[in-house]
Design an enzyme around this catalytic site. Structure first.
Site, PDB file in Angstrom:
ATOM      1  N   ASP A  34       0.849  -1.193   0.000  1.00 48.90           N
ATOM      2  CA  ASP A  34       0.000   0.000   0.000  1.00 48.90           C
ATOM      3  C   ASP A  34       0.890   1.249   0.000  1.00 48.90           C
ATOM      4  O   ASP A  34       1.628   1.496   0.962  1.00 48.90           O
ATOM      5  CB  ASP A  34      -0.911  -0.027   1.232  1.00 48.90           C
ATOM      6  CG  ASP A  34      -1.930   1.098   1.215  1.00 48.90           C
ATOM      7  OD1 ASP A  34      -1.804   1.997   0.365  1.00 48.90           O
ATOM      8  OD2 ASP A  34      -2.854   1.056   2.055  1.00 48.90           O
ATOM      9  N   ALA A  80       1.867   2.877  -8.702  1.00 50.02           N
ATOM     10  CA  ALA A  80       1.806   4.342  -8.737  1.00 50.02           C
ATOM     11  C   ALA A  80       0.351   4.763  -8.827  1.00 50.02           C
ATOM     12  O   ALA A  80      -0.524   3.961  -9.193  1.00 50.02           O
ATOM     13  CB  ALA A  80       2.566   4.869  -9.956  1.00 50.02           C
ATOM     14  N   TYR A  95       1.577  15.279 -11.186  1.00 44.53           N
ATOM     15  CA  TYR A  95       1.963  13.880 -11.413  1.00 44.53           C
ATOM     16  C   TYR A  95       3.460  13.811 -11.742  1.00 44.53           C
ATOM     17  O   TYR A  95       4.219  13.039 -11.120  1.00 44.53           O
ATOM     18  CB  TYR A  95       1.124  13.290 -12.551  1.00 44.53           C
ATOM     19  CG  TYR A  95       1.600  11.943 -13.055  1.00 44.53           C
ATOM     20  CD1 TYR A  95       1.375  10.782 -12.322  1.00 44.53           C
ATOM     21  CD2 TYR A  95       2.275  11.824 -14.289  1.00 44.53           C
ATOM     22  CE1 TYR A  95       1.814   9.534 -12.790  1.00 44.53           C
ATOM     23  CE2 TYR A  95       2.708  10.593 -14.760  1.00 44.53           C
ATOM     24  CZ  TYR A  95       2.477   9.456 -14.012  1.00 44.53           C
ATOM     25  OH  TYR A  95       2.913   8.230 -14.478  1.00 44.53           O
TER      26      TYR A  95
HETATM   27  N1  LIG Z   1       0.369   4.368 -18.183  1.00 44.92           N
HETATM   28  C1  LIG Z   1       1.230   5.181 -18.782  1.00 44.92           C
HETATM   29  O1  LIG Z   1       0.968   5.699 -19.874  1.00 44.92           O
HETATM   30  C2  LIG Z   1       2.555   5.486 -18.132  1.00 44.92           C
HETATM   31  C3  LIG Z   1       3.433   6.360 -18.784  1.00 44.92           C
HETATM   32  C4  LIG Z   1       4.673   6.629 -18.183  1.00 44.92           C
HETATM   33  C5  LIG Z   1       5.004   6.035 -16.986  1.00 44.92           C
HETATM   34  N2  LIG Z   1       4.112   5.221 -16.371  1.00 44.92           N
HETATM   35  C6  LIG Z   1       4.498   4.622 -15.099  1.00 44.92           C
HETATM   36  O2  LIG Z   1       4.543   3.213 -15.305  1.00 44.92           O
HETATM   37  C7  LIG Z   1       4.164   2.532 -14.114  1.00 44.92           C
HETATM   38  C8  LIG Z   1       3.105   1.508 -14.414  1.00 44.92           C
HETATM   39  O3  LIG Z   1       1.982   2.158 -14.994  1.00 44.92           O
HETATM   40  P1  LIG Z   1       0.690   1.326 -15.421  1.00 44.92           P
HETATM   41  O4  LIG Z   1       0.146   1.963 -16.633  1.00 44.92           O
HETATM   42  O5  LIG Z   1       0.989  -0.129 -15.405  1.00 44.92           O
HETATM   43  O6  LIG Z   1      -0.260   1.686 -14.204  1.00 44.92           O
HETATM   44  P2  LIG Z   1      -1.629   1.005 -13.740  1.00 44.92           P
HETATM   45  O7  LIG Z   1      -2.154   0.064 -14.781  1.00 44.92           O
HETATM   46  O8  LIG Z   1      -2.481   2.139 -13.267  1.00 44.92           O
HETATM   47  O9  LIG Z   1      -1.169   0.109 -12.509  1.00 44.92           O
HETATM   48  C9  LIG Z   1      -0.760   0.710 -11.322  1.00 44.92           C
HETATM   49  C10 LIG Z   1      -0.646  -0.349 -10.265  1.00 44.92           C
HETATM   50  O10 LIG Z   1      -0.400   0.326  -9.027  1.00 44.92           O
HETATM   51  C11 LIG Z   1      -1.357  -0.114  -8.082  1.00 44.92           C
HETATM   52  N3  LIG Z   1      -1.705   0.935  -7.133  1.00 44.92           N
HETATM   53  C12 LIG Z   1      -2.449   2.049  -7.340  1.00 44.92           C
HETATM   54  N4  LIG Z   1      -2.596   2.742  -6.192  1.00 44.92           N
HETATM   55  C13 LIG Z   1      -1.909   2.050  -5.241  1.00 44.92           C
HETATM   56  C14 LIG Z   1      -1.692   2.230  -3.850  1.00 44.92           C
HETATM   57  N5  LIG Z   1      -2.197   3.297  -3.211  1.00 44.92           N
HETATM   58  N6  LIG Z   1      -0.951   1.325  -3.176  1.00 44.92           N
HETATM   59  C15 LIG Z   1      -0.420   0.245  -3.820  1.00 44.92           C
HETATM   60  N7  LIG Z   1      -0.614   0.006  -5.140  1.00 44.92           N
HETATM   61  C16 LIG Z   1      -1.349   0.892  -5.834  1.00 44.92           C
HETATM   62  C17 LIG Z   1      -2.575  -0.481  -8.884  1.00 44.92           C
HETATM   63  O11 LIG Z   1      -3.410  -1.335  -8.109  1.00 44.92           O
HETATM   64  P3  LIG Z   1      -4.997  -1.333  -8.369  1.00 44.92           P
HETATM   65  O12 LIG Z   1      -5.171  -1.730  -9.784  1.00 44.92           O
HETATM   66  O13 LIG Z   1      -5.504  -2.313  -7.362  1.00 44.92           O
HETATM   67  O14 LIG Z   1      -5.444   0.086  -8.114  1.00 44.92           O
HETATM   68  C18 LIG Z   1      -1.930  -1.177 -10.084  1.00 44.92           C
HETATM   69  O15 LIG Z   1      -1.612  -2.509  -9.765  1.00 44.92           O
HETATM   70  C19 LIG Z   1       3.766   3.617 -13.118  1.00 44.92           C
HETATM   71  O16 LIG Z   1       4.846   3.855 -12.246  1.00 44.92           O
HETATM   72  C20 LIG Z   1       3.510   4.829 -13.979  1.00 44.92           C
HETATM   73  O17 LIG Z   1       3.744   6.030 -13.271  1.00 44.92           O
HETATM   74  C21 LIG Z   1       2.914   4.919 -16.915  1.00 44.92           C
END
Ligand SMILES: NC(=O)c1ccc[n+]([C@@H]2O[C@H](COP(=O)([O-])OP(=O)(O)OC[C@H]3O[C@@H](n4cnc5c(N)ncnc54)[C@H](OP(=O)(O)O)[C@@H]3O)[C@@H](O)[C@H]2O)c1
Length: 321
Positions: A38, A62, A129
């Site tokens: 968490d 995140a 962000y």
């Molecule tokens: N998506 C993009 O376009 C993008 C671009 C650049 C960088 N990033 C970075 O890449 C990484 C992965 O992104 P993603 O797209 O895979 O994100 P995502 O699909 O939103 O997944 C985020 C994960 O973090 C978990 N999470 C959210 N709130 C939380 C909390 N309070 N405590 C613990 N876990 C929590 C979520 O769990 P739940 O599903 O249960 O909420 C999910 O498993 C992140 O660090 C993001 O900043 C993403």
């Protein structure tokens, strides 16, 4: 290698579970997610790293709702900044390497010379962000004692080389992720196109925001290669600031039109500026990252990755209707 993944149920986390689960160098794969891990709990990282003693942690968890982050910058800083630092400190205490995921939004996107941002360019986030993710990078670097310029430029060295003077911390910046599970930009565009067609409207597409669409499974394979490159030398990850994106770049409108073309959807479209839809968070207009070298060579062009994804995804969508 015993590897733990945070955010294991997310877009990148799911792809990492597939990529690392199939890697010969990974002996144990630990999937950490809510409620066990968490980001709101300052003890969470220490509790898990101390209990499970991984050799390396890939920290993907995140708060990725950029508009939510703009509405509540304090919570954004807690989840995307402070918690990343706590994970880094726990890794240092227990001798684990860390791969922590960051974003193109650490840059303000105001560059006008048409060049991509490199790992040693000065970060200057334009929204909460990006500010919180940059704070997470800085906290991780402080924990690992990786504050010098040699760390920032280490990933520019020939791919796969692990300099023993660089701490076992990899900051992986990426952008515009797509892939399963859930709704991503390509699936949102297809849904919007269907609505526009049903209502006899033109589909408006943002043409003044640029980035690099990146397929989550390609990014996951690259992260696995950064861990594998260092496996066996006692360092466990190729350290430095890595920028990992698919090849090429595009505006949102170009990305959307490629989705429509690949799926064979015909709907009238019109280019509009991002200011058409005011949002709490201002995205960087030019958020194109210069990819750093990878052990397996550069990732393929984003269009090839998108074609593969849509070929796999669309039959699944049709079947579930
Ligand atoms: N998506 C993009 O376009 C993008 C671009 C650049 C960088 N990033 C970075 O890449 C990484 C992965 O992104 P993603 O797209 O895979 O994100 P995502 O699909 O939103 O997944 C985020 C994960 O973090 C978990 N999470 C959210 N709130 C939380 C909390 N309070 N405590 C613990 N876990 C929590 C979520 O769990 P739940 O599903 O249960 O909420 C999910 O498993 C992140 O660090 C993001 O900043 C993403």
């Amino acid at each position: 290698m015993r590897v733990a993944v945070t955010g294991a149920g997310g877009r990148l986390g799911s792809a990492l579970r597939d990529a690392l689960g199939g890697s010969s160098f990974v002996t144990d794969l630990l999937a950490w997610d809510l409620p066990e891990h968490d980001l709101d709990d300052p003890e969470s990282a220490e509790r898990l790293v101390g209990r499970d003693r991984p050799d390396a942690v890939v920290h993907t968890a995140a708060w990725t709702d950029v508009d939510g982050c703009a509405r509540d910058p304090r919570l954004a800083m807690r989840r995307n900044g402070t918690a990343a630092g706590e994970m880094a400190e726990a890794c240092v205490r227990h001798g684990a390497a860390l791969v922590t995921i960051s974003t193109n939004e650490v840059f303000d996107g105001r560059r006008t010379d048409g060049r991509p941002y490199g790992p040693i360019d000065v970060a200057n986030p334009a929204n909460p962000y990006g500010a919180a993710k940059l704070a997470g990078e800085q906290a991780a670097r402080a924990a690992f004692g990786a504050t010098g310029d040699d760390f920032a430029g280490a990933a520019l060295m020939p791919a796969g080389r692990c300099d023993s003077t660089i701490p076992p911390l990899a900051i992986v910046r990426t952008a515009w992720l797509f892939g399963p599970p859930g709704s991503d930009f390509p699936l949102k565009i297809l849904a919007a196109a269907e609505r526009a067609r049903a209502e006899g409207r033109t589909l408006d597409l943002v043409s003044d925001e640029f980035g690099t669409p990146t397929y989550a499974p390609d990014l996951a394979a690259a992260i696995a290669s950064l861990l594998a490159a260092a496996d066996g030398d006692g360092r466990r990850v190729a350290g430095g600031i890595h920028q990992v994106v698919n090849g090429g770049s595009a505006s949102r409108a170009e990305w959307a039109r490629e989705v429509l073309r690949l799926v064979g959807v015909t709907v009238p479209t019109r280019d509009v500026p991002m200011s058409t839809w005011p949002r709490p968070s201002t995205p960087p207009a030019w958020a194109v990252l210069e990819p750093t070298p990878l052990p397996g060579g550069p990732l393929r062009d984003w269009r090839a990755a998108l074609a593969e994804y849509l070929t796999e995804q669309i039959p699944t969508q049709e079947a579930s209707r």
